[in-house]
Write an enzyme that holds these catalytic residues in place. Structure first.
Site, mmCIF file in Angstrom:
data_model
loop_
_atom_site.group_PDB
_atom_site.id
_atom_site.type_symbol
_atom_site.label_atom_id
_atom_site.label_comp_id
_atom_site.label_asym_id
_atom_site.label_seq_id
_atom_site.Cartn_x
_atom_site.Cartn_y
_atom_site.Cartn_z
ATOM 1 N N ARG A 24 -10.614 -10.004 -3.596
ATOM 2 C CA ARG A 24 -9.820 -9.793 -2.298
ATOM 3 C C ARG A 24 -9.508 -8.266 -1.778
ATOM 4 O O ARG A 24 -9.361 -7.609 -2.744
ATOM 5 C CB ARG A 24 -8.515 -10.593 -2.474
ATOM 6 C CG ARG A 24 -7.481 -10.307 -1.305
ATOM 7 C CD ARG A 24 -6.589 -9.353 -1.389
ATOM 8 N NE ARG A 24 -5.723 -9.440 -0.182
ATOM 9 C CZ ARG A 24 -4.868 -8.328 0.116
ATOM 10 N NH1 ARG A 24 -4.681 -7.384 -0.524
ATOM 11 N NH2 ARG A 24 -3.862 -8.490 1.138
ATOM 12 N N VAL A 25 -10.058 -7.966 -0.549
ATOM 13 C CA VAL A 25 -9.679 -6.766 0.079
ATOM 14 C C VAL A 25 -8.842 -7.045 1.112
ATOM 15 O O VAL A 25 -8.878 -7.719 2.105
ATOM 16 C CB VAL A 25 -10.918 -6.089 0.535
ATOM 17 C CG1 VAL A 25 -10.619 -4.712 0.872
ATOM 18 C CG2 VAL A 25 -12.165 -5.755 -0.731
ATOM 19 N N GLY A 26 -7.812 -6.145 1.434
ATOM 20 C CA GLY A 26 -6.798 -6.141 2.383
ATOM 21 C C GLY A 26 -6.588 -4.862 3.080
ATOM 22 O O GLY A 26 -7.302 -3.814 2.674
ATOM 23 N N ASP A 27 -5.907 -4.656 3.964
ATOM 24 C CA ASP A 27 -5.492 -3.617 4.876
ATOM 25 C C ASP A 27 -6.553 -3.056 5.822
ATOM 26 O O ASP A 27 -7.572 -3.081 5.554
ATOM 27 C CB ASP A 27 -5.103 -2.442 4.042
ATOM 28 C CG ASP A 27 -3.748 -2.730 2.857
ATOM 29 O OD1 ASP A 27 -3.680 -2.643 2.016
ATOM 30 O OD2 ASP A 27 -2.875 -3.169 3.644
ATOM 31 N N THR A 48 0.973 -1.310 0.076
ATOM 32 C CA THR A 48 -0.056 0.245 0.138
ATOM 33 C C THR A 48 0.784 1.217 0.089
ATOM 34 O O THR A 48 2.138 1.333 0.734
ATOM 35 C CB THR A 48 -0.839 0.016 1.256
ATOM 36 O OG1 THR A 48 -1.650 -1.267 1.176
ATOM 37 C CG2 THR A 48 -1.825 1.061 1.353
#
Length: 275
Positions: A199-202, A171
């Site tokens: 997919r989603v992260g952070d 990121t």
């Protein structure tokens, strides 16, 4: 009494290869300088972090916007968030396509909808409704992103087993405090190469003093999941920190018109800005 404006930016904590090292340093310096020029002219921390992250999204050295990596289908799906400490407003988008500056779209969600996050098809439909500028996928895909994706396809292995996790991109982000004492932050990412579609992260981390919050978060990551990472923090009083446990993280900050920046552990350079 006015607060001393400060902005800190980062371009991702990972094993930045030598061929991207100089570009990464220049990129975060440009982003920090741009953001600070807004603060120095009385602009808000929200305006500063948005502008800084837009600079990083437009720079193909970083995994955001124009430099984003490809998912398992060879497509670009982007995530971003922006937060305004003045009124605790938040706007976020995830799994969006054909938008070069997701951080701008996240701010639009914050200011023009009653929602906190929009994702996927629904987010893109909203973008079309308000006539938010679209960017063809081909303009977001770099040659390096394609080569990296092709390696994953060739060996048919998972994202965690093919390469050391420190080789994965990361990121980008910015955090700032303006002269009125208001804080804001923003992040943007293309995720990790060959990620599952959707997919989603952070997630945000809220801590104590800048140095302690950063160190504790990284130590927790190391002990809990044996992971490495990096983060930037700024306190209400203008104290800041940039910490990472990966091999490299491009970062830059500006306070009192002094630009600080680095890439390698323990490294810190300074330049006087003429603004």
């Amino acid at each position: 009494m006015d607060t001393r404006p400060v902005i800190v930016v980062h371009g991702g904590a990972w094993a930045i290869p030598d061929d991207l090292a100089e570009r990464s340093k220049i990129g975060v310096k440009n982003a920090a300088t741009c953001g600070f020029s807004i603060l120095a002219n009385g602009g808000s921390s929200l305006q500063a972090v948005e502008a800084a992250v837009r600079i990083l999204e437009d720079d193909t050295a970083f995994d955001a916007g124009h430099g984003a990596v490809l998912n398992a289908d060879g497509d670009v799906e982007l995530d971003a968030i922006i937060m305004d400490g003045k009124n605790l407003a938040v706007g976020a988008v995830s799994c969006i396509k054909n938008i070069a500056n997701p951080v701008m779209f996240a701010r639009t969600v914050m200011e023009q909808t009653p929602h906190v996050m929009l994702t996927g098809t629904g987010a893109n439909k909203f973008a079309e409704k308000i006539k938010f500028e679209k960017t063809p996928t081909r303009e977001l895909v770099t040659e390096n992103a394609v080569k990296e994706w092709e390696q994953y396809q060739k060996y048919k292995q998972s994202v965690t087993s093919l390469f050391n996790t420190e080789r994965m991109h990361d990121t980008v982000g910015a955090v700032a405090i303006d002269s009125k004492g208001n804080t804001a932050c923003a992040t943007s990412t293309g995720g990790i190469t060959n990620k599952m579609v959707g997919r989603v992260g952070d997630s945000p981390i809220i801590g104590e003093t800048p140095e302690r919050a950063a160190d504790q978060a990284l130590e927790y990551m190391k002990n809990k999941v044996h992971g490495r990472g990096g983060l930037i923090v700024v306190s209400k009083s203008g104290e800041w920190a940039a910490r990472f446990t990966t091999k490299r993280m491009a970062w830059a900050s500006v306070e009192n018109r002094i630009l600080n920046y680095g890439l390698n552990p323990g490294e810190k350079f300074q330049e006087k800005l003429d603004l």
